[in-house]
Design an enzyme around this catalytic site. Structure first.
Site, PDB file in Angstrom:
ATOM      1  CD  GLN A  98      -2.835   1.053   2.471  1.00 23.27           C
ATOM      2  OE1 GLN A  98      -2.866   0.045   3.167  1.00 23.27           O
ATOM      3  NE2 GLN A  98      -3.590   2.113   2.730  1.00 23.27           N
ATOM      4  CB  CYS A 104      -6.028  -0.606   4.117  1.00 24.54           C
ATOM      5  SG  CYS A 104      -7.330  -0.011   5.229  1.00 24.54           S
ATOM      6  CG  HIS A 260      -4.813  -1.446   8.589  1.00 26.80           C
ATOM      7  ND1 HIS A 260      -4.834  -0.639   7.478  1.00 26.80           N
ATOM      8  CD2 HIS A 260      -3.821  -2.361   8.363  1.00 26.80           C
ATOM      9  CE1 HIS A 260      -3.892  -1.021   6.632  1.00 26.80           C
ATOM     10  NE2 HIS A 260      -3.270  -2.070   7.147  1.00 26.80           N
ATOM     11  CG  ASN A 284      -0.498  -4.404   7.445  1.00 23.84           C
ATOM     12  OD1 ASN A 284      -1.112  -3.727   6.625  1.00 23.84           O
ATOM     13  ND2 ASN A 284       0.080  -3.863   8.507  1.00 23.84           N
ATOM     14  CD1 TRP A 286      -0.553  -0.192   5.063  1.00 27.43           C
ATOM     15  CD2 TRP A 286       0.484   0.049   7.032  1.00 27.43           C
ATOM     16  NE1 TRP A 286      -1.213   0.779   5.761  1.00 27.43           N
ATOM     17  CE2 TRP A 286      -0.606   0.948   6.976  1.00 27.43           C
ATOM     18  CE3 TRP A 286       1.269   0.024   8.179  1.00 27.43           C
ATOM     19  CZ2 TRP A 286      -0.911   1.813   8.030  1.00 27.43           C
ATOM     20  CZ3 TRP A 286       0.960   0.884   9.225  1.00 27.43           C
ATOM     21  CH2 TRP A 286      -0.112   1.768   9.153  1.00 27.43           C
TER      22      TRP A 286
END
Length: 500
Positions: A98, A104, A260, A284, A286
């Site tokens: 991301q 997200c 998140h 995740n 990210w």
């Protein structure tokens, strides 16, 4: 158990017809094949005038200052890498991470999508390249309100200092994910219109499937079995942490992010110190920032399991992927969403062939938007659907055999401007001898509704019901009268049923 155990008996499109997977609707009228042929013939690269490389397509990005927005430069992957590729060695959640756009919910859903290879090639057509027949044009397919659409884009990506402002390639040379995100941004109206959301929305747009949401603090006792069945069915699974002030200190302590979205990518039972432990694998988007509690990458508990399990599960790298105990998962995460072609994963009835009937409708203020007050005369102007349950499979003991979905179809083009009406549905048992066609209030005067759903200001409302043999009247409605909106009503039934 497979994800093909649902039979579409009615739909907005016929097999091979417009809007089917093999013949999607051309978004904004753009024909990918014709455009590419013309570009190759003329020796040009594509520049998409319907989603131009400018601030309007970037949209409102609250975390960017005016100066930062002015610094955005739209570049082709050829400007970012000497040898760009569309896909390298297949697609995976580890291909991307991301960026600075708060989507997200969408990127975690892409991570879940990569685990469903047959669906992945439907959404991301694999026969695209930066080498063979390159013309700067790419396309992706999404299910949008009853029909598949083909979305054409150019390959210019928003960057600052030659770094993508949104999702980026982890290797720096694989660009299917940034281009997929751009295609969805085009559908939403802009990159800014993708900010904030929930995984079920993307799951629906990737598949047209049915989803179930679970509040983990009130999870059913068989949730572990549901998750394992879901994995066997080839579902997409997502989850989200609590937002706001709840648990901020705990999240920081254990390496999680509040408010998140994550992808659920696996579940496994291991034996540790003589006891069975249920573990959930989470990712995740990210591409970093992982859980550091029990069963995290560096947890000593991994030394208590067999070498085979340790080799299968444990990957000591900062890639956003981690394991945690099921009990911890239900404490630190707020909800979990599961999306599949069929509701089979809910009760484990693997032999069941769910039938699906899907219809389009609309509430029109002053005409067919009578609200939810069933005693009011205007209520009976709402759309009506007659459902006949013709058979019930097996030993019927009140099992949930019908799933109803009500999906709002907004008139607004830009996703961030969409306001959903509170909506639901009311079900009546149709009296024997009732005439065909619309039923009047006088016919059901004094009759209490058999079922009244919750009313929710959401894109989609899904409820399971137990319906015996017979005929039912389903009335989808907005809570307040005179609210205009289009909708799609879908009925999944375990045995033969007909909706009209």
């Amino acid at each position: 158990m497979t994800s093909t155990s649902v039979k579409m008996i009615h739909s907005l499109y016929e097999a091979g017809g417009e809007g089917s997977p093999s013949n999607p609707v051309k978004f904004k009228g753009q024909d990918y094949k014709q455009l590419k042929e013309t570009l190759l013939k003329e020796g040009r690269t594509f520049e998409d005038k319907t989603f131009p490389a400018n601030l309007d397509s970037l949209g409102k990005l609250e975390d960017f200052s005016a100066e930062q927005l002015r610094e955005v430069e739209w570049l082709s992957p050829h400007d970012l890498c000497s040898d760009p590729s569309f896909v390298v060695d297949g697609t995976s959640r580890f291909d991307f991470k991301q960026g600075d756009v708060g989507n997200c919910w969408f990127l975690s859903s892409i991570g879940a999508l990569t685990l469903r290879k047959s669906l992945m090639v439907q959404v991301v057509p694999p026969d695209q390249s930066f080498k063979n027949d390159y013309a700067g044009i790419f396309h992706f397919k999404f299910w949008r309100f009853g029909k598949w659409v083909d979305v054409v884009i150019d390959d210019l990506l928003p960057t600052r200092n030659k770094v993508p402002v949104s999702v980026s390639s982890r290797s720096g040379k694989e660009f299917w994910a940034p281009l997929l995100e751009k295609a969805y941004a085009k559908v939403c109206g802009s990159y800014g219109d993708m900010i904030a959301g929930n995984p079920p929305e993307a799951f629906k747009d990737f598949s047209g499937g049915v989803h179930m949401s679970y509040t983990l603090s009130k999870s059913p006792p068989d949730l572990w079995d549901v998750m394992n069945r879901a994995i066997q069915c080839g579902t997409m699974m997502g989850c989200g942490t609590f937002g706001g002030d709840k648990g901020k200190g705990i999240f920081k302590k254990f390496g999680l992010v509040e408010g998140h979205a994550f992808a659920v990518t696996g579940a496994k039972q291991v034996k540790s110190r003589g006891e069975k432990v249920n573990l959930v694998r989470i990712w995740n988007p990210w591409g970093e920032k992982e859980w550091n509690g029990d069963w995290s990458d560096k947890s000593a508990l991994w030394t208590t399991v067999s070498a085979d399990n340790r080799d299968q599960c444990l990957k000591m790298r900062n890639d956003g992927d981690f394991w945690m105990k099921m009990k911890d998962f239900c404490v630190y995460y707020q909800e979990m969403d599961i999306c599949c072609d069929s509701p089979n994963f809910v009760d484990g009835d693997a032999a069941c062939q769910w039938k699906c009937s899907l219809k389009e409708g609309r509430w029109e203020a002053g005409k067919s938007a009578g609200g939810s007050a069933s005693r009011a005369d205007g209520f009976w102007t709402n759309p009506q659907y007659r459902l006949t349950v013709k058979a019930v499979e097996g030993d019927y003991q009140g099992d949930r055999n019908v799933l109803l979905s009500l999906l709002q179809k907004p008139d607004e083009e830009y996703r961030s401007k969409v306001k959903y009406h509170a909506m639901g549905f009311i079900i009546y048992k149709v009296p024997s001898g009732a005439p065909r066609g619309r039923l009047s209030s006088s016919l059901l005067q004094g009759e209490q509704p058999l079922k009244v759903s919750e009313f929710s200001e959401s894109r989609e409302l899904i409820e399971f019901h137990s319906l015996e043999l017979g005929e039912y009247l389903i009335i989808p409605c907005t809570y307040d009268a005179n609210k205009s909106a289009s909708f799609i009503i879908t009925i999944y039934s375990k045995a033969e049923a007909q909706m009209e």
